[in-house]
Design an enzyme around this catalytic site. Structure first.
Site, PDB file in Angstrom:
ATOM      1  CE  LYS A 268      -3.839  -1.830   2.783  1.00 51.22           C
ATOM      2  NZ  LYS A 268      -4.961  -1.647   1.865  1.00 51.22           N
ATOM      3  NE  ARG A 342     -11.420  -9.386  -1.603  1.00 49.43           N
ATOM      4  CZ  ARG A 342     -11.756  -8.466  -2.491  1.00 49.43           C
ATOM      5  NH1 ARG A 342     -12.101  -8.823  -3.705  1.00 49.43           N
ATOM      6  NH2 ARG A 342     -11.751  -7.190  -2.181  1.00 49.43           N
TER       7      ARG A 342
END
Ligand code: BES
Ligand code: MN
Ligand code: ZN
Length: 485
Positions: A268, A342
């Protein structure tokens, strides 16, 4: 903090908080009592003062003998409602801190229309606990003015007791959740959170199982383990159980437990990484809920699950292009290592299926997309049964939180197509929150499954209503309310 309801004549607090509408300053019975006791302090002073109008959350302090009356504005009568009471309590308690010499306050706040006194007591208690919270563990100078004793004034204190106790337990559970979220990732590692969960279980009579890497390998938690494999911290899977006699239903609550999300090899940018110690807010939420229900003892069997790990870049990290065989046997091509939540949830959902529960609810800081869609004050809810989703939305409303349903359509699976595996872990740039939910749906067979995306609501950068900035304990209240109706 001690909170109790008592009759006005029994009050001992040295700050008396009392509410006034902007457009109706008729004194209630308790205000008449205070007014008489302090020689017309309200009728001759507060009501005469030019600079106190009763605007929402406006305050005015008046010293009387050895106490202080803290008048607080409730705004316009027509705009007043039960949710505003928590906000009033949370905001005025901070002002009261500075005024009280004995760290004690008494509340006399008007009911909202149609609200029973018990709900009022409940909202005041909850608002006060939420408002008093701050995370000062790492500050050398602590707040010494914290309010330790709260008295809620009423002519019928007996009637308040049970509901206020529930509010208190809920507030304390939220504070426990907030503490975990505020902790730096260096402290709140998967191992540390497992220890905290184990202690919580011991103290509150819950059962717990914690699985480490070797066991997880045997149990085929491959998607989860892939996410954690780049980190020096060992992944842990926790399973807390609250099992009453003759439960009327059996549910699983799953919290995303990424203790730090650097993005992995798809690292990120700095601004996006700033708050990524909070990527375990879902886990912190379900632990808080378990703390509360172990005390409230509902006749519902509850299993709390969390797959805890760090998402880090290193020589051993999982890579883009890797194909993972999830716990349920489906294969996933890794398209982006930053879509890690997820993957961990996929295996946790499969594990929940093995427990044979009636309902599964997962809570996760899952997507930036939900923040774009709903902002920082609304949690996105998606699921496979509209009635069930509606039920949880209503529970949230009752608890004072806001949920908004977003769709999952079968054809969204198209987005997740992979050339070499059953699916990939990301879709197109659009409809990111729904696509993530569609991905998760591949890993649950539960008849009733709901997914709550708290990426926007778990940690906020400015205060909102009764919530101060930082960790909010989003969905703790809602889940408690859902489990204990
Ligand atoms: N933990 C993040 C989501 C998030 C973003 C939480 C901002 C709180 C605040 C999640 O793991 C993530 O990185 N999601 C990606 C998914 C994308 C790569 C498909 C995102 O939303 O950008
Ligand atoms: Mn991520
Ligand atoms: Zn994440």
């Amino acid at each position: 903090m001690e909170i109790k309801a008592l009759k006005p004549a029994e009050m001992t607090a040295d700050v008396i908080i009392t509410g006034f509408f902007e457009d109706d300053k008729t004194l209630n019975d308790i205000q008449k009592f205070i007014d008489e006791k302090f020689n017309g302090a309200i009728s001759k002073n507060i009501l005469e003062i030019e600079n106190f109008k009763g605007k929402f959350a406006e305050t005015f302090a008046l010293p009387v003998v050895d106490k202080k009356i803290l008048a607080v504005g409730l705004g316009k009568k027509a705009e007043y409602n039960t949710d505003k009471i928590r906000e009033i309590a949370a905001k005025t308690i901070k002002t009261a801190e500075k005024l009280s010499k004995t760290n004690s306050v008494a509340f006399n706040i008007q009911r909202a229309e149609g609200e029973c006194g018990r709900t009022l007591g409940c909202n005041l208690a909850l608002g006060t606990i939420i408002g008093e919270y701050d995370f000062d563990k790492y500050k050398s100078k602590k707040n010494e003015n914290k309010i330790a004793k709260v008295e809620i004034l009423t002519e019928t204190p007996e009637a308040f007791a049970d509901k206020m106790e529930k509010a208190k337990i809920t507030g304390e559970a939220m504070n426990f959740t907030k503490d975990l979220i505020f902790e730096p990732a260096e402290y709140a590692t998967p191992a540390k959170i497992s220890e905290i969960a184990t202690e919580l279980a011991k103290e509150n009579g819950l059962e717990i199982e914690v699985f480490g890497r070797d066991e997880l390998k045997k149990m085929n938690f491959n998607a989860f383990l892939a996410v954690g494999q780049g980190s020096a911290q060992e992944p842990k899977f926790i399973h807390l159980k609250y099992i009453p006699e003759n439960p009327k239903k059996k549910i699983a609550i799953i919290g995303k437990g990424i203790t730090f999300d650097s993005g992995g090899l798809d690292i990120k940018p700095p601004a996006s990484m700033l708050t990524m110690k909070t990527d375990m807010s879902g886990c912190a939420c379900v632990l808080g809920v378990m703390k509360a229900i172990s005390k409230l003892k509902p006749d519902v069997e509850v299993h709390a699950l969390s797959a805890l790990c760090e998402n880090m870049p290193s020589g051993s990290s999982y890579k883009v292009g890797d194909v993972l065989i999830a716990k349920n046997g489906k294969t996933i091509e890794v398209d982006n290592t930053d879509a890690e939540g997820r993957l961990t949830l996929a295996d946790a959902l499969s594990y929940a299926d093995e427990l044979g529960v009636d309902e599964v609810i997962d809570v996760a800081t899952l997507t930036g997309a939900v923040i774009v869609a709903l902002g920082n004050t609304i949690t996105g809810i998606m699921g496979n049964d509209d009635e069930f989703v509606k039920e949880i939305i209503a529970d949230a409303k009752e608890a004072g939180e806001t949920l908004w349903q977003m769709p999952i359509l079968d054809d969204m699976q198209e987005n997740l197509k992979s050339d070499i595996a059953d699916m990939r872990n990301t879709g197109s740039r659009y409809a990111g929150a729904s696509t993530a939910a569609r991905f998760l749906q591949n890993f649950t067979n539960a008849k009733k499954w709901a997914h709550l995306d708290i990426a926007g609501t778990a940690f906020i950068d400015k205060s909102y209503k009764e919530l101060s900035k930082g960790a909010t304990a989003a969905m703790v209240r809602t889940l408690i309310c859902h489990i204990i109706k």
